[in-house]
Design a protein around this motif. Structure first.
Motif, PDB file in Angstrom:
ATOM      1  N   PRO A 143     -55.169  38.488 -26.878  1.00  0.00           N
ATOM      2  CA  PRO A 143     -56.038  39.472 -26.223  1.00  0.00           C
ATOM      3  C   PRO A 143     -57.287  39.910 -27.003  1.00  0.00           C
ATOM      4  N   VAL A 144     -57.114  40.499 -28.186  1.00  0.00           N
ATOM      5  CA  VAL A 144     -58.274  41.129 -28.846  1.00  0.00           C
ATOM      6  C   VAL A 144     -59.321  40.087 -29.250  1.00  0.00           C
ATOM      7  N   GLY A 145     -58.886  39.033 -29.928  1.00  0.00           N
ATOM      8  CA  GLY A 145     -59.845  38.038 -30.402  1.00  0.00           C
ATOM      9  C   GLY A 145     -60.523  37.294 -29.267  1.00  0.00           C
ATOM     10  N   VAL A 166     -71.510  28.492 -33.389  1.00  0.00           N
ATOM     11  CA  VAL A 166     -70.513  29.534 -33.679  1.00  0.00           C
ATOM     12  C   VAL A 166     -70.329  29.602 -35.192  1.00  0.00           C
ATOM     13  N   ASN A 167     -70.764  30.721 -35.786  1.00  0.00           N
ATOM     14  CA  ASN A 167     -70.595  30.917 -37.226  1.00  0.00           C
ATOM     15  C   ASN A 167     -69.248  31.585 -37.487  1.00  0.00           C
ATOM     16  N   GLY A 168     -68.433  30.965 -38.361  1.00  0.00           N
ATOM     17  CA  GLY A 168     -67.075  31.487 -38.585  1.00  0.00           C
ATOM     18  C   GLY A 168     -66.125  30.942 -37.532  1.00  0.00           C
ATOM     19  N   ALA A 169     -66.301  29.674 -37.191  1.00  0.00           N
ATOM     20  CA  ALA A 169     -65.569  29.074 -36.065  1.00  0.00           C
ATOM     21  C   ALA A 169     -64.073  28.924 -36.322  1.00  0.00           C
ATOM     22  N   SER A 172     -60.413  34.093 -36.019  1.00  0.00           N
ATOM     23  CA  SER A 172     -59.820  34.440 -34.722  1.00  0.00           C
ATOM     24  C   SER A 172     -60.872  34.396 -33.620  1.00  0.00           C
ATOM     25  N   VAL A 173     -61.887  35.249 -33.730  1.00  0.00           N
ATOM     26  CA  VAL A 173     -62.919  35.288 -32.690  1.00  0.00           C
ATOM     27  C   VAL A 173     -63.602  33.922 -32.600  1.00  0.00           C
ATOM     28  N   GLY A 174     -63.881  33.315 -33.754  1.00  0.00           N
ATOM     29  CA  GLY A 174     -64.588  32.027 -33.775  1.00  0.00           C
ATOM     30  C   GLY A 174     -63.806  30.922 -33.078  1.00  0.00           C
ATOM     31  N   VAL A 191     -69.623  26.388 -37.492  1.00  0.00           N
ATOM     32  CA  VAL A 191     -69.870  26.602 -38.921  1.00  0.00           C
ATOM     33  C   VAL A 191     -68.590  27.141 -39.550  1.00  0.00           C
ATOM     34  N   CYS A 192     -68.082  26.395 -40.526  1.00  0.00           N
ATOM     35  CA  CYS A 192     -66.875  26.817 -41.259  1.00  0.00           C
ATOM     36  C   CYS A 192     -66.848  26.007 -42.542  1.00  0.00           C
ATOM     37  N   SER A 193     -65.819  26.198 -43.353  1.00  0.00           N
ATOM     38  CA  SER A 193     -65.744  25.391 -44.564  1.00  0.00           C
ATOM     39  C   SER A 193     -65.140  24.029 -44.224  1.00  0.00           C
ATOM     40  N   GLY A 194     -65.371  23.062 -45.117  1.00  0.00           N
ATOM     41  CA  GLY A 194     -64.942  21.689 -44.856  1.00  0.00           C
ATOM     42  C   GLY A 194     -63.458  21.574 -44.557  1.00  0.00           C
ATOM     43  N   ARG A 195     -62.647  22.416 -45.175  1.00  0.00           N
ATOM     44  CA  ARG A 195     -61.198  22.281 -44.991  1.00  0.00           C
ATOM     45  C   ARG A 195     -60.777  22.588 -43.560  1.00  0.00           C
ATOM     46  N   ASN A 196     -61.649  23.284 -42.810  1.00  0.00           N
ATOM     47  CA  ASN A 196     -61.317  23.623 -41.419  1.00  0.00           C
ATOM     48  C   ASN A 196     -62.050  22.757 -40.390  1.00  0.00           C
ATOM     49  N   ALA A 197     -62.735  21.724 -40.880  1.00  0.00           N
ATOM     50  CA  ALA A 197     -63.552  20.897 -39.975  1.00  0.00           C
ATOM     51  C   ALA A 197     -62.691  20.241 -38.886  1.00  0.00           C
ATOM     52  N   ASP A 228     -72.496  34.920 -34.137  1.00  0.00           N
ATOM     53  CA  ASP A 228     -71.943  35.213 -35.455  1.00  0.00           C
ATOM     54  C   ASP A 228     -70.561  35.821 -35.253  1.00  0.00           C
ATOM     55  N   ALA A 229     -69.531  34.986 -35.388  1.00  0.00           N
ATOM     56  CA  ALA A 229     -68.156  35.423 -35.083  1.00  0.00           C
ATOM     57  C   ALA A 229     -67.464  36.017 -36.299  1.00  0.00           C
ATOM     58  N   VAL A 230     -68.152  36.055 -37.439  1.00  0.00           N
ATOM     59  CA  VAL A 230     -67.462  36.558 -38.635  1.00  0.00           C
ATOM     60  C   VAL A 230     -68.271  37.619 -39.382  1.00  0.00           C
ATOM     61  N   GLY A 231     -69.454  37.933 -38.850  1.00  0.00           N
ATOM     62  CA  GLY A 231     -70.230  39.041 -39.409  1.00  0.00           C
ATOM     63  C   GLY A 231     -71.027  38.707 -40.653  1.00  0.00           C
ATOM     64  N   THR A 232     -71.278  37.418 -40.911  1.00  0.00           N
ATOM     65  CA  THR A 232     -72.026  37.055 -42.130  1.00  0.00           C
ATOM     66  C   THR A 232     -73.422  36.504 -41.840  1.00  0.00           C
ATOM     67  N   LEU A 233     -73.747  36.298 -40.563  1.00  0.00           N
ATOM     68  CA  LEU A 233     -75.061  35.727 -40.213  1.00  0.00           C
ATOM     69  C   LEU A 233     -75.860  36.789 -39.457  1.00  0.00           C
ATOM     70  N   LYS A 299     -58.230  33.585 -43.223  1.00  0.00           N
ATOM     71  CA  LYS A 299     -57.182  33.089 -42.316  1.00  0.00           C
ATOM     72  C   LYS A 299     -57.795  32.076 -41.349  1.00  0.00           C
ATOM     73  N   ARG A 300     -56.943  31.200 -40.851  1.00  0.00           N
ATOM     74  CA  ARG A 300     -57.361  30.238 -39.821  1.00  0.00           C
ATOM     75  C   ARG A 300     -56.833  30.770 -38.499  1.00  0.00           C
ATOM     76  N   GLY A 301     -57.711  31.231 -37.648  1.00  0.00           N
ATOM     77  CA  GLY A 301     -57.258  31.787 -36.381  1.00  0.00           C
ATOM     78  C   GLY A 301     -56.605  33.136 -36.576  1.00  0.00           C
TER      79      GLY A 301
HETATM   80  N1  LIG Z   1     -60.069  39.324 -34.702  1.00  0.00           N
HETATM   81  C1  LIG Z   1     -60.324  40.183 -33.745  1.00  0.00           C
HETATM   82  O1  LIG Z   1     -59.492  40.354 -32.855  1.00  0.00           O
HETATM   83  C2  LIG Z   1     -61.633  40.954 -33.720  1.00  0.00           C
HETATM   84  C3  LIG Z   1     -61.959  41.724 -32.624  1.00  0.00           C
HETATM   85  C4  LIG Z   1     -63.170  42.408 -32.615  1.00  0.00           C
HETATM   86  C5  LIG Z   1     -64.027  42.300 -33.697  1.00  0.00           C
HETATM   87  N2  LIG Z   1     -63.658  41.574 -34.761  1.00  0.00           N
HETATM   88  C6  LIG Z   1     -64.556  41.488 -35.900  1.00  0.00           C
HETATM   89  O2  LIG Z   1     -65.005  40.166 -35.938  1.00  0.00           O
HETATM   90  C7  LIG Z   1     -65.151  39.745 -37.277  1.00  0.00           C
HETATM   91  C8  LIG Z   1     -64.357  38.485 -37.450  1.00  0.00           C
HETATM   92  O3  LIG Z   1     -62.967  38.726 -37.272  1.00  0.00           O
HETATM   93  P1  LIG Z   1     -61.950  37.522 -37.212  1.00  0.00           P
HETATM   94  O4  LIG Z   1     -60.591  38.104 -37.270  1.00  0.00           O
HETATM   95  O5  LIG Z   1     -62.309  36.626 -36.116  1.00  0.00           O
HETATM   96  O6  LIG Z   1     -62.317  36.838 -38.596  1.00  0.00           O
HETATM   97  P2  LIG Z   1     -61.340  36.045 -39.540  1.00  0.00           P
HETATM   98  O7  LIG Z   1     -60.360  35.307 -38.708  1.00  0.00           O
HETATM   99  O8  LIG Z   1     -60.819  36.930 -40.609  1.00  0.00           O
HETATM  100  O9  LIG Z   1     -62.371  35.043 -40.211  1.00  0.00           O
HETATM  101  C9  LIG Z   1     -61.878  34.214 -41.199  1.00  0.00           C
HETATM  102  C10 LIG Z   1     -62.486  32.845 -41.056  1.00  0.00           C
HETATM  103  O10 LIG Z   1     -63.895  32.942 -41.284  1.00  0.00           O
HETATM  104  C11 LIG Z   1     -64.302  31.868 -42.121  1.00  0.00           C
HETATM  105  N3  LIG Z   1     -65.405  32.339 -42.962  1.00  0.00           N
HETATM  106  C12 LIG Z   1     -65.346  33.218 -43.984  1.00  0.00           C
HETATM  107  N4  LIG Z   1     -66.589  33.429 -44.484  1.00  0.00           N
HETATM  108  C13 LIG Z   1     -67.431  32.647 -43.764  1.00  0.00           C
HETATM  109  C14 LIG Z   1     -68.835  32.413 -43.808  1.00  0.00           C
HETATM  110  N5  LIG Z   1     -69.633  33.024 -44.710  1.00  0.00           N
HETATM  111  N6  LIG Z   1     -69.359  31.554 -42.922  1.00  0.00           N
HETATM  112  C15 LIG Z   1     -68.591  30.926 -42.005  1.00  0.00           C
HETATM  113  N7  LIG Z   1     -67.245  31.085 -41.926  1.00  0.00           N
HETATM  114  C16 LIG Z   1     -66.677  31.952 -42.798  1.00  0.00           C
HETATM  115  C17 LIG Z   1     -63.074  31.541 -42.944  1.00  0.00           C
HETATM  116  O11 LIG Z   1     -63.109  30.172 -43.233  1.00  0.00           O
HETATM  117  P3  LIG Z   1     -62.919  29.636 -44.741  1.00  0.00           P
HETATM  118  O12 LIG Z   1     -61.565  30.121 -45.184  1.00  0.00           O
HETATM  119  O13 LIG Z   1     -62.986  28.199 -44.577  1.00  0.00           O
HETATM  120  O14 LIG Z   1     -64.013  30.260 -45.532  1.00  0.00           O
HETATM  121  C18 LIG Z   1     -61.903  31.901 -42.059  1.00  0.00           C
HETATM  122  O15 LIG Z   1     -61.343  30.792 -41.361  1.00  0.00           O
HETATM  123  C19 LIG Z   1     -64.670  40.907 -38.146  1.00  0.00           C
HETATM  124  O16 LIG Z   1     -65.801  41.609 -38.609  1.00  0.00           O
HETATM  125  C20 LIG Z   1     -63.855  41.730 -37.218  1.00  0.00           C
HETATM  126  O17 LIG Z   1     -63.840  43.096 -37.578  1.00  0.00           O
HETATM  127  C21 LIG Z   1     -62.503  40.872 -34.794  1.00  0.00           C
END
Ligand SMILES: NC(=O)c1ccc[n+]([C@@H]2O[C@H](COP(=O)([O-])OP(=O)(O)OC[C@H]3O[C@@H](n4cnc5c(N)ncnc54)[C@H](OP(=O)(O)O)[C@@H]3O)[C@@H](O)[C@H]2O)c1
Length: 316
Positions: A143-145, A166-169, A172-174, A191-197, A228-233, A299-301
């Motif tokens: 649900p949330v992601g 998709v940055n941070g693919a 979870s969100v990615g 966009v992710c690290s090579g280990r997750n390609a 930007d699914a991970v908040g870094t771009l 985390k992955r997913g």
């Molecule tokens: N998850 C949710 O349900 C949800 C809901 C609403 C909002 N949010 C917000 O959305 C953001 C992402 O949450 P998330 O749970 O989806 O994230 P996440 O799963 O914690 O993201 C981790 C993934 O991001 C990759 N990553 C880390 N740094 C990166 C970079 N600089 N560039 C590209 N990829 C990178 C990592 O890959 P590597 O290990 O290969 O580096 C890892 O697989 C957070 O700010 C969160 O607060 C999340």
């Protein structure tokens, strides 16, 4: 309150839940016996089979109560948003669900959290039936992601033939964003690290950029949507990647969930267009360790939490 078989049911007793003993660190979370929530007349009581720990749970764990109240929310003793489980009792005015219904949803805006054996949610709130044969383990982390990914891509106007980055693919969100963009007919660069390609290719990405070896902003190519699914771009940096009229979207923006979005992700799950990537599975007792895993940012997913036995959750 009506229970299974239509009998009147008295709700009471205690349950196991992860409570916040000390706000702040993951070590301040612990499993305790607490009273079972008493559902209001418009609520249903759900026996939780599986839940997840999201980045949002980690943020709330660290957030002072005053700040949570400033956002119009109540601080919760029990954290946890995503849930999948079975309705065990229904309030006299709660419509749409019967005892025995398999359900999934989120606890957003409610008094109760999902890191517990039972929770009460409004029947007209963020709760839907789990589709078809999907297990609790498959439904709980969705649900949330997935709603976040769906919301951001829909606002950006995702559609057939578009080029979506998709940055941070691999997060979870990615990971949901890659699948939803693909299901909408877009062409995805992940966009992710090579280990997750391989993981993100398997989800539908046509191209993968390793952010650990390449400067994403210097790709020299343009996209209709940059998510930007991970908040870094940041938006400023993403400009170099946007085509004329292109849209930028980020998880850094705040939003409210809607039931329509939950229904849409349920339908995507039902159609097979979307599935949850599960990083690791934890027991309820190990939620502090699950928080630490999420907080690590790699985390992955999704991080899944098993509340019932493996065979009941769908993991056996
Ligand atoms: N998850 C949710 O349900 C949800 C809901 C609403 C909002 N949010 C917000 O959305 C953001 C992402 O949450 P998330 O749970 O989806 O994230 P996440 O799963 O914690 O993201 C981790 C993934 O991001 C990759 N990553 C880390 N740094 C990166 C970079 N600089 N560039 C590209 N990829 C990178 C990592 O890959 P590597 O290990 O290969 O580096 C890892 O697989 C957070 O700010 C969160 O607060 C999340």
């Amino acid at each position: 309150m009506t229970g299974r078989g239509g009998q009147r049911t008295a709700v009471g007793g205690t349950m196991r839940a992860v409570v916040t003993r000390r706000p702040g660190s993951a070590a301040g979370l612990e499993v305790r016996e607490v009273p079972v929530p008493v559902p209001a007349s418009d609520e249903v009581l759900v026996r939780v089979h599986a839940t997840s720990v999201t980045r949002g749970d980690v943020v709330l764990r660290k957030m002072p109560g005053l700040v949570i109240r400033a956002f119009g929310e109540r601080p919760k003793k029990v954290l946890g948003h995503d849930f999948a489980g079975v309705v065990v009792a229904v309030g006299d005015e709660a419509l749409g669900f019967a005892p025995g219904s398999r359900v999934m949803g989120t606890t957003s805006g409610t008094a109760h959290g999902a890191h517990a054996e039972l929770l009460a949610v409004p029947a007209e709130g963020m709760i839907v039936e789990i589709p078809g044969e999907a297990s609790f383990a498959e439904a709980a982390p969705v649900p949330v992601g997935a709603m976040t990914a769906l919301h951001l891509l829909s606002e950006a106007g995702v559609g057939k033939g578009q080029r979506v980055l998709v940055n941070g693919a691999s997060g979870s969100v990615g990971s949901y964003a890659v699948q939803i963009a693909k299901a909408r007919g877009a062409r995805v660069t992940a966009v992710c690290s090579g280990r997750n390609a391989d993981l993100v290719r398997g989800l539908g990405a046509e191209e993968v950029v390793d952010y650990t070896t390449a400067d994403v902003t210097a790709l020299g190519r343009r996209f209709d949507i940059v998510l930007d699914a991970v908040g870094t771009l940041r938006k400023r940096a993403a400009r170099a990647l946007l085509a004329d009229g292109g849209a930028y979207a980020t998880t850094r923006s705040r939003r409210d969930e809607t039931l329509a979005e939950l229904m849409e992700v349920r339908d995507l799950l039902a159609s097979g267009a979307l599935h949850a990537v599960v990083d690791r599975v934890y027991d309820l007792e190990d939620v502090p360790a699950a928080h630490a895993r999420v907080e690590g940012g790699h985390k992955r997913g999704n991080v899944l939490v098993r509340v019932r036995a493996e065979d009941e959750v769908g993991l056996a």
